[in-house]
Scaffold this active site. Sequence first.
Site, PDB file in Angstrom:
ATOM      1  N   ASN A  44       1.010  -1.504   0.133  1.00  9.61           N
ATOM      2  CA  ASN A  44       0.079  -0.074   0.129  1.00  9.61           C
ATOM      3  C   ASN A  44       0.679   0.895   0.084  1.00  9.61           C
ATOM      4  OD1 ASN A  44      -2.478  -1.780   0.647  1.00  9.61           O
ATOM      5  ND2 ASN A  44      -2.793  -1.740   2.140  1.00  9.61           N
ATOM      6  N   ARG A 369     -10.269  -4.246 -14.118  1.00  2.79           N
ATOM      7  CA  ARG A 369      -9.136  -5.420 -14.240  1.00  2.79           C
ATOM      8  C   ARG A 369      -9.220  -6.317 -14.281  1.00  2.79           C
ATOM      9  NH1 ARG A 369      -5.685  -1.343 -11.712  1.00  2.79           N
ATOM     10  NH2 ARG A 369      -6.450   0.442 -10.076  1.00  2.79           N
ATOM     11  N   ARG A 399      -5.011   2.279 -13.578  1.00  6.58           N
ATOM     12  CA  ARG A 399      -3.997   2.405 -12.838  1.00  6.58           C
ATOM     13  C   ARG A 399      -3.048   1.466 -12.721  1.00  6.58           C
ATOM     14  NH1 ARG A 399      -1.675   7.063 -11.824  1.00  6.58           N
ATOM     15  NH2 ARG A 399      -3.438   7.955 -11.072  1.00  6.58           N
ATOM     16  N   HIS A 429     -15.306   3.036 -15.002  1.00 10.66           N
ATOM     17  CA  HIS A 429     -14.693   2.098 -14.009  1.00 10.66           C
ATOM     18  C   HIS A 429     -16.280   1.494 -13.634  1.00 10.66           C
ATOM     19  CE1 HIS A 429     -14.365   2.337  -9.486  1.00 10.66           C
ATOM     20  NE2 HIS A 429     -12.650   1.271  -9.935  1.00 10.66           N
ATOM     21  N   TYR A 462     -11.644  -9.806  -2.367  1.00  6.59           N
ATOM     22  CA  TYR A 462     -12.316  -8.821  -1.909  1.00  6.59           C
ATOM     23  C   TYR A 462     -13.812  -9.233  -1.805  1.00  6.59           C
ATOM     24  CZ  TYR A 462      -8.313  -6.605  -4.371  1.00  6.59           C
ATOM     25  OH  TYR A 462      -6.922  -6.038  -5.075  1.00  6.59           O
ATOM     26  N   ARG A 558     -14.003   2.288   4.250  1.00  4.69           N
ATOM     27  CA  ARG A 558     -13.101   1.400   5.098  1.00  4.69           C
ATOM     28  C   ARG A 558     -11.793   1.778   4.833  1.00  4.69           C
ATOM     29  NH1 ARG A 558     -11.742  -1.606  -0.136  1.00  4.69           N
ATOM     30  NH2 ARG A 558      -9.680   0.653  -0.514  1.00  4.69           N
ATOM     31  N   HIS A 586     -14.736  -3.663  -0.494  1.00  5.19           N
ATOM     32  CA  HIS A 586     -15.013  -3.343  -1.198  1.00  5.19           C
ATOM     33  C   HIS A 586     -15.931  -2.824  -2.132  1.00  5.19           C
ATOM     34  CE1 HIS A 586     -14.074  -3.068  -5.991  1.00  5.19           C
ATOM     35  NE2 HIS A 586     -12.984  -1.939  -5.650  1.00  5.19           N
TER      36      HIS A 586
END
Length: 701
Positions: A44, A369, A399, A429, A462, A558, A586
């Site tokens: 992270n 992704r 990214r 997204h 997730y 979160r 998530h």
Amino acid sequence: MSPDHFINRELSWIEFNNRVLDEATNEANPTLERLKFLAITASNLDEFFMVRVGGLQMQSRDRGISTDPAGMTADQQLAAISERVHRMVADQYACLQSIDNACKEAGIRRAVSQDLNEKQVRFLSQLFDKEISAILSPQAVVGEADFPLLANQTLNLCVELKPHDGEDVPLFAVIPLGRSTQRFINVQSDHSYLYILLEEVVTMFIDRFFPGETVAACVPFRITRNADMAVREDMAADLLVGMEEVLDERKTGGCVRLEIGDSVSPKTLEFLMQTLDVTEQDVYRASGPLELSAFFRQTDIKGFDHLRFDSQRPQISPEFEHFTSVLDSVAQRDVLLCHPFESFEPVVRLVEEAADDPDVLAIKQTLYRTSRNSPIVAALMRAAEAGKYVTVLVELKARFDEARNIHWARELEQAGVQVIFGVKGLKTHAKICVIVRREPQGIRRYIHFGTGNYNEMTARLYTDISFFTTDETLGGDASAFFNAITGYSQPQRFDKLEMAPIGLREKLLELIAGEIQRKKDGSDAHIHAKVNSLADPTLIQALYEASQAGVEVKLNIRGICCLRPGVPGLSENIEVVSIVDRYLEHSRIVHFHHGGDDIVFFSSADWMPRNLDRRVELLVPVESSHCRKRLLKILQSCLHDNVKGRRLQSDGSYQAIKPKQGKVHHSQQFLYAEACEAVQRQEDSQRTVFVPYWASDGGAI
């Protein structure tokens, strides 16, 4: 609004990472799971420095004097980040020492040179001569022009050599350890699993690289480069080529962080700081191994299952048990799944069935992704090769997944898929798949909406929501959505969906205002929501107004939360809880009481300016009663977690939640148990029952 009403975004994120570190220090967690949490904190931080710190440093160099909503300039944020992260790094290495001690007790040891016996030293000496020295290459550095172009976030050794006679300037050499070289080297031991790190082995035999020279010092170091770069879409004629250029730029981005062993000599440190152009603020000394994220690999050591969480196999939802086909099941009624407690397999099967079904005419899907060997991508290519009309929006601007998405885009195009590279100026997204099928009664659309990516690997790590429906209105909205993002048509108002950046924030503000008005009219009013991050000033202001009107606001956030809860006269009716647990939270769920006529949504969007202004996102209503009830149950479970939940204080700190009257609620365990119980009930209902045939029924005894 006053800056005092906001918590700084970057400092809030660091506190989230600290909550992950809390799980690494928690001795109630299995030892190798603690190591995994520690590795996550390091990973992270890597991304945080590449993107957030890199961006702030660029702002600082541009002499920008603008402030964030919390009233901090770029320089003030960089100073605060450095101070807080230096403390976190010290805590990380104290945690590593604790985990190392626990590993030793369990039979896993990380060795250093003085721990080894003659036989083990001989083995490593031979390994160095035969393999390591053949792979690695030292590079002498006389001046800045000689300094090698080091890869971002890879390990290196800086070697200081004693000056030759008559000279007083030290000589330096750099040895990049590379990504392909084995970092963890197993060493034979009679009593334990013993391993040693590559940098330790190279340091043991460093003299062999420099015959005739005297090594004065050898220290590992690692640099983090600025990766906050984007395509100028107004200047890039070809987006794919533009993204490839961004990837090349990242290889040479400026150094934003220097990590180095704490044994570094003053001369070596001065040399690296000058060469890499970093300040003391950017230097992070480590009292243990660098690149803690690499320890992910050590959490899967065979033979130590007792040091990991008990296995939790994702359950196949009973909703699909009555049907051999996912399409047939969804045709009967809407289905809502909660991953990873329920398997992601039906999502994969949906696309695979559509690819092979002769009655399916078209498939339209977004990909943000994906996994390396994505079965969904394979199915989409198979569908196109079979002559179906397949349209896929591949988001090249995801990214750190740009290279993989470029690869998939080319593969899909070669298979005959119509590939769209996102929307100009925005990231797509939203998670949506539309399947158009010819049936006896006419054309029917099967739609899947999700909060997570179409990635079967991360779906096991997730917590996310999947929603399958054939609702005609949502189907019409879904088709209009794809028409808007793949063509030149102006986005139309949807009947049920809301989309960022053209209506999602406005819808949320409208619903918040509705709760405020109902409370003023004397009715019950509350707003409950679960998102990953809350940083949008406009939404925060609206939630403050709701609190001031007496509306109950309960939030499960979160990570980043820039809202200050519990401030008298401002936010005393707002409560914020964060969960950090075995799985990364998530999913995004929103509930408005709406005078008792509950309105419930899930969404791909967090409540941040980038999601609401610079991304294509979806807010999806759930109206079927059984799915809405399930979604509310998931949301309430997360809001009431008093095992892994931490409550945000008005000063930005977090405190553990004490169970009231001994009533313990662990959300992730509860949701997994619920998924298992649903499967068990289904199995019980299908068990064979022996029915006696009585004479009174017309048969013989």
